[in-house]
Motif scaffolding. Sequence first.
Motif, short mmCIF file in Angstrom:
data_model
loop_
_atom_site.label_atom_id
_atom_site.label_comp_id
_atom_site.label_asym_id
_atom_site.label_seq_id
_atom_site.Cartn_x
_atom_site.Cartn_y
_atom_site.Cartn_z
N LEU A 107 52.83 81.81 73.47
CA LEU A 107 53.40 80.89 72.49
C LEU A 107 53.95 79.64 73.18
N LEU A 108 54.59 79.86 74.35
CA LEU A 108 55.12 78.73 75.10
C LEU A 108 53.99 77.81 75.58
N SER A 109 52.88 78.42 76.01
CA SER A 109 51.74 77.62 76.48
C SER A 109 51.14 76.80 75.35
N LEU A 110 51.10 77.39 74.13
CA LEU A 110 50.51 76.67 73.01
C LEU A 110 51.39 75.54 72.50
N ARG A 111 52.65 75.55 72.89
CA ARG A 111 53.54 74.47 72.45
C ARG A 111 53.19 73.13 73.11
N ASP A 112 52.60 73.21 74.30
CA ASP A 112 52.17 71.96 74.95
C ASP A 112 51.08 71.30 74.12
N PRO A 113 51.21 70.03 73.82
CA PRO A 113 50.23 69.35 72.95
C PRO A 113 48.82 69.38 73.55
N THR A 155 46.73 63.52 69.83
CA THR A 155 47.62 64.59 70.31
C THR A 155 47.84 65.59 69.18
N MET A 156 47.54 66.85 69.47
CA MET A 156 47.65 67.90 68.44
C MET A 156 48.58 69.00 68.95
N LYS A 157 49.36 69.54 68.02
CA LYS A 157 50.20 70.69 68.32
C LYS A 157 49.79 71.85 67.41
N LEU A 158 49.85 73.02 67.97
CA LEU A 158 49.38 74.19 67.22
C LEU A 158 50.22 75.40 67.58
N GLY A 159 50.49 76.22 66.60
CA GLY A 159 51.18 77.48 66.84
C GLY A 159 50.25 78.65 66.61
N ALA A 160 50.78 79.85 66.78
CA ALA A 160 49.96 81.04 66.57
C ALA A 160 50.85 82.19 66.13
N SER A 161 50.28 83.07 65.32
CA SER A 161 50.95 84.30 64.90
C SER A 161 50.34 85.46 65.67
N ASN A 207 54.00 81.48 63.79
CA ASN A 207 54.44 81.19 65.16
C ASN A 207 55.45 82.23 65.66
N GLN A 208 55.16 83.51 65.32
CA GLN A 208 56.06 84.61 65.69
C GLN A 208 55.26 85.76 66.28
N ILE A 209 56.03 86.75 66.79
CA ILE A 209 55.44 87.96 67.37
C ILE A 209 55.93 89.16 66.57
N LYS A 210 55.03 90.02 66.15
CA LYS A 210 55.41 91.24 65.44
C LYS A 210 54.71 92.43 66.08
#
Length: 804
Positions: A503-509, A516-522, A555-558
């Motif tokens: 998740l931290l890695s994906l925060r980098d644009p 410039t794009m930002k993306l999160g992930a579940s 953008n969370q971990i379950k």
Amino acid sequence: MRVDIAISFLTLLKDYKTKISQNLIWKLSLACLLTTITISIYITVSDTFSEINKQEIVLNDELDRLLMSSRNPAKIAILNFDETLAKEVILGLLLTGYIKEVAIIDDYGSVLSTHRKSDMSTEESAVLTYLLGEKDREKSLDINISISNTKSVGELRIKYNYHEPFIAALDELKLRIAYIFFGLFIITFLFLGIFYLLVIKPLSILKKSVISLNIESSEAIHLKHLQNHKDDEIGELVNAFNNQLNFIHTLFDQNTKALESTEESFSSLQALIEALPHLIIVKSLQNTVLFVNNAFVREFGYSAEELLGKNLDNVIYANNSSTKQVMDDADEEAFSTQQSVLLPEVTWQIKNGGYITIEMRKIAIQFRGIPAILTVGVDITERKEHQARIQHMAYHDSLTNLPNRHLFIDRLEQALLRSQRSQKFGALIFVDLDNFKEVNDAKGHFAGDTLLTNIANRLKDVFREEDTVARLGGDEFVICMTDLGKTVEEAKVIAKDRAERLLLSLRDPFNIQGLTMKLGASLGITFFNNHQISASELLGHADMAMYKAKEAGKNQIKFFEDSMAESIARLTELKEDSRRALDEGEFYLVYQPQLNAKTNKIIGAEALLRWNHPVKGLISPAEFIPLLEDIELMPEVGEMVLKTALCQTQRWMMQERIDDTFKISINVSPQQFRMSDFPKVVSDIIESFEVPPYMVDLEITESMIIDNIDYTVAAMKELRSTGVHFSIDDFGTGYSNLNYLKKLPLDVLKVDQSFVRDIQSDPNDTAIVRTILAMARQLNLRTVAEGVETPDQLTMLQEMGCHV
């Protein structure tokens, strides 16, 4: 001197051994000698033991007689304590030559009298000791009072030389054995002489004649018959030799002709083989190259001179040591079974250092009269590379080059087996990108594909080399991690750490096409440490956990829990039932009245969607509305709601239960609102039911405004121009922003029931409601408070100036 003697003896022994191996008479002599010695030894041993047995019987009888004859005098001496008489008895016994010592002992154990002669020694004592045992022996006799009274009064004891009685008998036996051995030797010598004259000598003559034959002569040759042996077995042997010699001479003639014919055929066949595209090589069983064709020479890069007559170990095998063993085993199998041996794939390093893959077949043949191995090969290097490409494409994602679902399931099965053996936990992490569809729609598929490739690279950077990172399709990725620890707690620590790093890695644009794009992930995580659950089920568990992460706000971990399986199973079942529910009319509307805060009269109603499942009963809207949105069925359901609500409004008008001041409020879903033809669809439906547009109040949510403010404003203005009113539903729970509200053609602002519920007891809720109502007055918007259920709530809202 001793060394010379030893060397001479060894030389003599070696010569004798050579003669035995080369001459039948020496073999027969040795056999007769051994037979004579064996018989002599047998007779010697047999006579010796027979003589010993006889002498033992005689000796025992004589000792018993002497003791019995001395019994009564010894008894009288004991009873009368007569030492003189006892001495006479002892001296009488000692007259026997082999008795050494005599003692008379009374019943108290006291020696009445005893006497001993000096020791006797004989030259045969060592031999006799070996045959008879110990020399000195002892024998005793109990002396009883009488025959009827067995009470002992004493004992008569003697010691004697057991060997002495046997000396004379053994001397006689030696002489007899010498005569026997001499007689056997004479008989053996006579037998050998006769056998030599009748058998050995004729055979020796025959052997010399056979050795002197020149079999390769072009003329027929024969052996001559021996004198006096023409009709016996030796004569028959000569006849058999001559028949075989005739046959060999015939074979020589045939072989010479066959070789000449073979040479002609070989020349023609060689020309044909040289033209073949197959790689052909013939080698001896010692790996010496006997023949190679042009195709083989070209493929391996050697000249024919570099190969012919050379040992393959020093040329081709020099750089292919691992291949050599495979080839040697195949050669041995082909030669031993005399059948074709196939080697489907053999990798070779050729002269220039490159590698080729060959399919080979080994066959054992005769090449110019010697055993050889024929190898026929086909270069399949290009075919292997093509197969490898196809294999890679079948099991890898073409865009990201990550393993695809098929390969991932196979590796997951292997990971389950490995964890079962090691008893260590593994983890499965399901990754679903948040809002990736919007990137694809807004920026195009090329940008989306580039973004997926960059994300795949970041995934590989975050996880270990031994972890399997795969793309399942679309924007879904999955990671299998193994050997995370002996307990689930240890595994959770490592898996959570890796997931947070992701998740931290994906925060980098991401920089895509200058944008410039930002993306999160579940992320959904599940664990395993055995093979009790299948790979597909495990993947489903991780998917369930990911879905819960989506529900929790993205953008969370379950982590997967058993309760999720039940929830997802119910959700899956409801998804399957929802399409049928729409077709069979299980969805219906209820109408919540809206009252004027001052007059308490009904001035409108809100249409609320409900689902009466035929099996499960009433399903909560909080459960099925997200489900309909997830399967993108909400636009169809929304259109049904719009038609049903307007139809009901039309009936109420016809029944004169409402007038044209009545407002029917209808919720609009984000999916329905985003449809490009939404304004036209709504206008057509309103027109079809002949309901005045100003009686229709469409309710939208704040999140719909945030997603695309420009489109939202344009669509609302188009419908607003027809007279349709708009309300913001659940105001205060989303991203409330005055800048947005100023741009929108709104009529009504609805206060969410979560603030109304505790308006009397919670000062914060009271302050929020006052602020919302004050803001609505500033914007000239009507206000509606939801969930008013008590007179005190109504009174308080009336005092605050709420309209409805």
